[in-house]
Write a protein that holds these residues in place. Structure first.
Motif, PDB file in Angstrom:
ATOM      1  N   VAL A 105       9.331   1.484  -2.190  1.00  0.00           N
ATOM      2  CA  VAL A 105       8.582   2.383  -1.859  1.00  0.00           C
ATOM      3  C   VAL A 105       9.141   3.762  -2.366  1.00  0.00           C
ATOM      4  O   VAL A 105       8.489   4.643  -2.939  1.00  0.00           O
ATOM      5  CB  VAL A 105       8.306   2.608  -0.389  1.00  0.00           C
ATOM      6  CG1 VAL A 105       7.285   3.983  -0.046  1.00  0.00           C
ATOM      7  CG2 VAL A 105       7.747   1.342  -0.009  1.00  0.00           C
ATOM      8  N   ALA A 106      10.401   4.024  -2.072  1.00  0.00           N
ATOM      9  CA  ALA A 106      11.083   5.319  -2.169  1.00  0.00           C
ATOM     10  C   ALA A 106      11.281   5.750  -3.640  1.00  0.00           C
ATOM     11  O   ALA A 106      11.411   6.911  -4.254  1.00  0.00           O
ATOM     12  CB  ALA A 106      12.465   5.405  -1.339  1.00  0.00           C
ATOM     13  N   VAL A 136       0.693  -1.267   0.003  1.00  0.00           N
ATOM     14  CA  VAL A 136       0.356  -0.108  -0.067  1.00  0.00           C
ATOM     15  C   VAL A 136       0.762   1.152   0.054  1.00  0.00           C
ATOM     16  O   VAL A 136       0.539   2.316  -0.726  1.00  0.00           O
ATOM     17  CB  VAL A 136      -0.839  -0.175   1.225  1.00  0.00           C
ATOM     18  CG1 VAL A 136      -1.862   1.381   1.100  1.00  0.00           C
ATOM     19  CG2 VAL A 136      -1.783  -1.230   1.120  1.00  0.00           C
ATOM     20  N   ARG A 137       1.744   1.323   0.924  1.00  0.00           N
ATOM     21  CA  ARG A 137       2.919   2.422   0.732  1.00  0.00           C
ATOM     22  C   ARG A 137       3.430   2.389  -0.599  1.00  0.00           C
ATOM     23  O   ARG A 137       3.627   3.734  -1.124  1.00  0.00           O
ATOM     24  CB  ARG A 137       3.890   2.136   1.920  1.00  0.00           C
ATOM     25  CG  ARG A 137       3.381   2.098   3.232  1.00  0.00           C
ATOM     26  CD  ARG A 137       4.463   2.424   4.201  1.00  0.00           C
ATOM     27  NE  ARG A 137       5.730   1.618   4.176  1.00  0.00           N
ATOM     28  CZ  ARG A 137       5.706   0.453   4.522  1.00  0.00           C
ATOM     29  NH1 ARG A 137       4.943  -0.101   5.418  1.00  0.00           N
ATOM     30  NH2 ARG A 137       7.007  -0.117   4.588  1.00  0.00           N
ATOM     31  N   LYS A 138       3.719   1.460  -1.565  1.00  0.00           N
ATOM     32  CA  LYS A 138       4.205   1.550  -2.747  1.00  0.00           C
ATOM     33  C   LYS A 138       3.101   2.278  -3.520  1.00  0.00           C
ATOM     34  O   LYS A 138       3.309   3.060  -4.444  1.00  0.00           O
ATOM     35  CB  LYS A 138       4.441   0.308  -3.352  1.00  0.00           C
ATOM     36  CG  LYS A 138       5.834  -0.450  -3.074  1.00  0.00           C
ATOM     37  CD  LYS A 138       5.800  -1.808  -3.394  1.00  0.00           C
ATOM     38  CE  LYS A 138       5.856  -2.011  -4.881  1.00  0.00           C
ATOM     39  NZ  LYS A 138       6.199  -3.347  -5.392  1.00  0.00           N
ATOM     40  N   THR A 139       1.950   1.874  -3.314  1.00  0.00           N
ATOM     41  CA  THR A 139       0.757   2.674  -4.231  1.00  0.00           C
ATOM     42  C   THR A 139       0.709   4.338  -3.689  1.00  0.00           C
ATOM     43  O   THR A 139       0.499   4.996  -4.681  1.00  0.00           O
ATOM     44  CB  THR A 139      -0.360   1.978  -3.868  1.00  0.00           C
ATOM     45  OG1 THR A 139      -0.320   0.652  -4.463  1.00  0.00           O
ATOM     46  CG2 THR A 139      -1.402   2.828  -4.535  1.00  0.00           C
ATOM     47  N   LEU A 140       0.825   4.405  -2.475  1.00  0.00           N
ATOM     48  CA  LEU A 140       1.135   5.689  -2.197  1.00  0.00           C
ATOM     49  C   LEU A 140       2.026   6.663  -2.510  1.00  0.00           C
ATOM     50  O   LEU A 140       1.788   7.811  -3.190  1.00  0.00           O
ATOM     51  CB  LEU A 140       0.785   5.825  -0.577  1.00  0.00           C
ATOM     52  CG  LEU A 140       0.794   7.304  -0.072  1.00  0.00           C
ATOM     53  CD1 LEU A 140      -0.425   8.169  -0.463  1.00  0.00           C
ATOM     54  CD2 LEU A 140       1.108   7.110   1.470  1.00  0.00           C
ATOM     55  N   LEU A 143       8.572   9.364   2.545  1.00  0.00           N
ATOM     56  CA  LEU A 143       8.494   8.380   1.605  1.00  0.00           C
ATOM     57  C   LEU A 143       9.858   7.955   0.889  1.00  0.00           C
ATOM     58  O   LEU A 143      10.232   7.008   0.501  1.00  0.00           O
ATOM     59  CB  LEU A 143       7.441   8.541   0.550  1.00  0.00           C
ATOM     60  CG  LEU A 143       6.046   8.568   1.031  1.00  0.00           C
ATOM     61  CD1 LEU A 143       4.902   9.194  -0.042  1.00  0.00           C
ATOM     62  CD2 LEU A 143       5.532   7.026   1.354  1.00  0.00           C
ATOM     63  N   ALA A 144      10.575   9.008   0.929  1.00  0.00           N
ATOM     64  CA  ALA A 144      11.976   9.137   0.233  1.00  0.00           C
ATOM     65  C   ALA A 144      12.849   8.476   1.019  1.00  0.00           C
ATOM     66  O   ALA A 144      13.993   7.598   0.444  1.00  0.00           O
ATOM     67  CB  ALA A 144      12.416  10.433  -0.078  1.00  0.00           C
ATOM     68  N   ASN A 145      12.710   8.212   2.272  1.00  0.00           N
ATOM     69  CA  ASN A 145      13.590   7.461   3.216  1.00  0.00           C
ATOM     70  C   ASN A 145      13.046   5.984   3.475  1.00  0.00           C
ATOM     71  O   ASN A 145      13.563   5.571   4.169  1.00  0.00           O
ATOM     72  CB  ASN A 145      13.768   8.137   4.294  1.00  0.00           C
ATOM     73  CG  ASN A 145      14.901   9.512   4.057  1.00  0.00           C
ATOM     74  OD1 ASN A 145      16.133   9.184   4.056  1.00  0.00           O
ATOM     75  ND2 ASN A 145      14.199  10.461   3.982  1.00  0.00           N
ATOM     76  N   GLU A 146      11.920   5.557   2.820  1.00  0.00           N
ATOM     77  CA  GLU A 146      11.434   4.282   2.924  1.00  0.00           C
ATOM     78  C   GLU A 146      12.323   3.408   2.060  1.00  0.00           C
ATOM     79  O   GLU A 146      13.319   3.718   1.582  1.00  0.00           O
ATOM     80  CB  GLU A 146      10.032   4.150   2.412  1.00  0.00           C
ATOM     81  CG  GLU A 146       9.021   4.630   3.356  1.00  0.00           C
ATOM     82  CD  GLU A 146       8.459   3.761   3.983  1.00  0.00           C
ATOM     83  OE1 GLU A 146       8.867   2.543   4.282  1.00  0.00           O
ATOM     84  OE2 GLU A 146       7.399   3.973   5.063  1.00  0.00           O
ATOM     85  N   ASP A 147      12.001   2.087   2.313  1.00  0.00           N
ATOM     86  CA  ASP A 147      12.647   1.019   1.595  1.00  0.00           C
ATOM     87  C   ASP A 147      12.575   1.390  -0.105  1.00  0.00           C
ATOM     88  O   ASP A 147      11.651   1.942  -0.579  1.00  0.00           O
ATOM     89  CB  ASP A 147      12.241  -0.394   1.777  1.00  0.00           C
ATOM     90  CG  ASP A 147      12.584  -0.988   3.186  1.00  0.00           C
ATOM     91  OD1 ASP A 147      13.434  -0.564   3.816  1.00  0.00           O
ATOM     92  OD2 ASP A 147      11.842  -1.968   3.491  1.00  0.00           O
ATOM     93  N   ILE A 148      13.592   0.948  -0.795  1.00  0.00           N
ATOM     94  CA  ILE A 148      13.723   1.503  -1.912  1.00  0.00           C
ATOM     95  C   ILE A 148      12.587   1.067  -2.977  1.00  0.00           C
ATOM     96  O   ILE A 148      11.944   1.824  -3.896  1.00  0.00           O
ATOM     97  CB  ILE A 148      14.926   0.830  -2.764  1.00  0.00           C
ATOM     98  CG1 ILE A 148      15.267   1.553  -4.095  1.00  0.00           C
ATOM     99  CG2 ILE A 148      14.988  -0.586  -3.163  1.00  0.00           C
ATOM    100  CD1 ILE A 148      15.364   3.103  -4.097  1.00  0.00           C
ATOM    101  N   ARG A 151       3.599   5.968  -5.443  1.00  0.00           N
ATOM    102  CA  ARG A 151       3.306   6.200  -6.857  1.00  0.00           C
ATOM    103  C   ARG A 151       2.327   7.319  -7.162  1.00  0.00           C
ATOM    104  O   ARG A 151       2.629   8.283  -7.942  1.00  0.00           O
ATOM    105  CB  ARG A 151       2.843   5.012  -7.563  1.00  0.00           C
ATOM    106  CG  ARG A 151       2.779   5.083  -9.153  1.00  0.00           C
ATOM    107  CD  ARG A 151       2.471   3.509  -9.537  1.00  0.00           C
ATOM    108  NE  ARG A 151       1.039   3.266  -9.441  1.00  0.00           N
ATOM    109  CZ  ARG A 151       0.667   2.544  -8.459  1.00  0.00           C
ATOM    110  NH1 ARG A 151       1.442   1.701  -7.817  1.00  0.00           N
ATOM    111  NH2 ARG A 151      -0.744   2.268  -8.145  1.00  0.00           N
ATOM    112  N   ILE A 152       1.054   7.220  -6.232  1.00  0.00           N
ATOM    113  CA  ILE A 152       0.272   8.446  -6.397  1.00  0.00           C
ATOM    114  C   ILE A 152       0.751   9.800  -6.083  1.00  0.00           C
ATOM    115  O   ILE A 152       0.583  10.858  -6.919  1.00  0.00           O
ATOM    116  CB  ILE A 152      -0.834   8.190  -5.503  1.00  0.00           C
ATOM    117  CG1 ILE A 152      -1.539   6.729  -5.749  1.00  0.00           C
ATOM    118  CG2 ILE A 152      -1.858   9.435  -5.263  1.00  0.00           C
ATOM    119  CD1 ILE A 152      -2.446   6.682  -4.763  1.00  0.00           C
ATOM    120  N   LEU A 153       1.851   9.977  -5.168  1.00  0.00           N
ATOM    121  CA  LEU A 153       2.121  11.324  -4.666  1.00  0.00           C
ATOM    122  C   LEU A 153       3.482  11.811  -5.441  1.00  0.00           C
ATOM    123  O   LEU A 153       3.839  12.928  -5.397  1.00  0.00           O
ATOM    124  CB  LEU A 153       2.308  11.380  -3.362  1.00  0.00           C
ATOM    125  CG  LEU A 153       1.378  10.970  -2.398  1.00  0.00           C
ATOM    126  CD1 LEU A 153       1.501  11.133  -1.007  1.00  0.00           C
ATOM    127  CD2 LEU A 153      -0.010  11.819  -2.769  1.00  0.00           C
TER     128      LEU A 153
END
Length: 364
Positions: free
Chosen positions: A95-96, A66-70, A88-93, A72-74
């Protein structure tokens, strides 16, 4: 929300908000995106703040998918709160990646912080952004990560300052992929091209001569052939010193990276000759600097001879590392020497080197 939002959509939002399960949270995110961001309706500042605040809270609790989707949306929106994008930029790659590659909310200082704090995957994502400033490209080059630098060199939208290009040109001496990528950069100057001509292969020589038609390449042909032979581990330092005399008679100074190549190939004699040519020290004085006066003396001589920091670092790893250059690079001795080298004043180092040239070694 705006009045024209239909009742069914509002009901979906209410139902999703009441559902605290992982699936419910995912549905809430997707519904918010579909109803509030993708619907085309204009949200008031307060409504938009509410939506992003919900996103900010969701990102802390939803699963990676879901974080990946978020993300991508933003990633392609310019109105996202800065703190949410940085999270989000400091999440796992996974997601980031879209945020690092696309988001215009991220400023240069943000990108530089991510480069310094995150690993290769995050750095690679940043290296692929459509536009990269000089400050960010400098930070990417400073990682000394070959994959990251190659990705940066492939990015036509990246700006690379002249000093950084000079470092990359010098590092290309023993790396064919670097040579290919560097030779095709728009920032390559005539002087840089002339330096590269000495060690690149025939295909890139043809490219350089076509790109820089104003250079009289024939003037450097003899020197180029000599340097190429040296780097290909042929008899550069022959018994009669023929090639060495060619270099000396031409007034040519060897490229600093050629010393690293000699050490890498285990040719200490060639390394010593190249060091003497570069510094104009006598045999006895060069021996004193290399082996008797301590690594600080070598740092001063290299700084005075305009050896760049990465090349100096490689040299001391081979000379001081006891055969384990990778381990030595992590040692305190290496870190202290590199710090010492960086702090040396170049003009002062030149004055010291001149004194060493003029003073007999037994009077040091």
């Amino acid at each position: 929300m705006a009045d024209e939002t239909n009742g069914t959509s509002l009901n979906e939002l209410v139902d999703a908000a009441r559902d605290s399960s992982a699936g419910g949270r995912a549905q809430l995110l997707e519904s918010l995106n579909a109803i509030c961001l993708k619907s085309g309706q204009e949200l008031s500042p307060s409504e938009k703040a509410i939506v992003f605040d919900i996103f900010r809270q969701l990102v802390q609790v939803v699963e990676v998918r879901v974080r990946k989707t978020l993300a991508r949306i933003l990633s392609d929106r310019g109105d996202v709160p800065h703190d949410l994008i940085m999270t989000l930029a400091n999440e796992d790659i996974d997601v980031a990646e879209p945020v690092l590659r696309l988001s215009q909310v991220l400023e240069d200082t943000d990108l530089i912080k991510v480069i310094a704090s995150q690993a290769e995957a995050h750095q690679l994502a940043i290296s692929k952004r459509d536009n990269l400033s000089i400050a960010v490209t400098d930070a990417l080059v400073e990682t000394q990560n070959r994959n990251v630098i190659c990705s940066l060199l492939r990015n036509e939208g990246a700006e690379i300052r002249e000093g950084t290009m000079q470092i990359l040109v010098e590092q290309s001496i023993d790396d064919r992929e670097y040579q290919e990528l560097v030779s095709r950069r728009r920032e390559l100057t005539t002087d840089m091209a002339r330096r590269m001509y000495s060690w690149v292969g025939e295909a890139l020589r043809s490219h350089l001569t076509e790109t820089f038609p104003a250079i009289d390449w024939e003037l450097d042909e003899t020197v180029s052939e000599a340097v190429t032979r040296a780097l290909e581990e042929t008899d550069f330092a022959d018994e009669d010193g023929v090639v060495a005399s060619i270099l000396g008679d031409s007034g040519y100074k060897p490229h600093p990276r050629s010393m690293v190549s000699a050490l890498k190939n285990g040719d200490i004699r060639l390394f010593e000759e190249l060091f003497r040519d570069l510094t104009d020290l006598s045999v006895n004085s060069a021996t004193r600097v290399l082996y008797d006066a301590g690594p600080e003396a070598l740092a001063i001589a290299c700084k005075a001879a305009h050896v760049d920091a990465p090349t100096f670092g490689d040299i001391i790893c081979y000379l001081q590392g006891g055969g384990d250059t990778k381990r030595f690079r992590q040692s305190q001795a290496y870190i202290k020497l590199m710090d010492y080298f960086e702090r040396i004043d170049a003009k002062g180092a030149e004055r010291v080197l001149n004194a060493w040239r003029e003073t007999p070694v037994d009077a040091w």
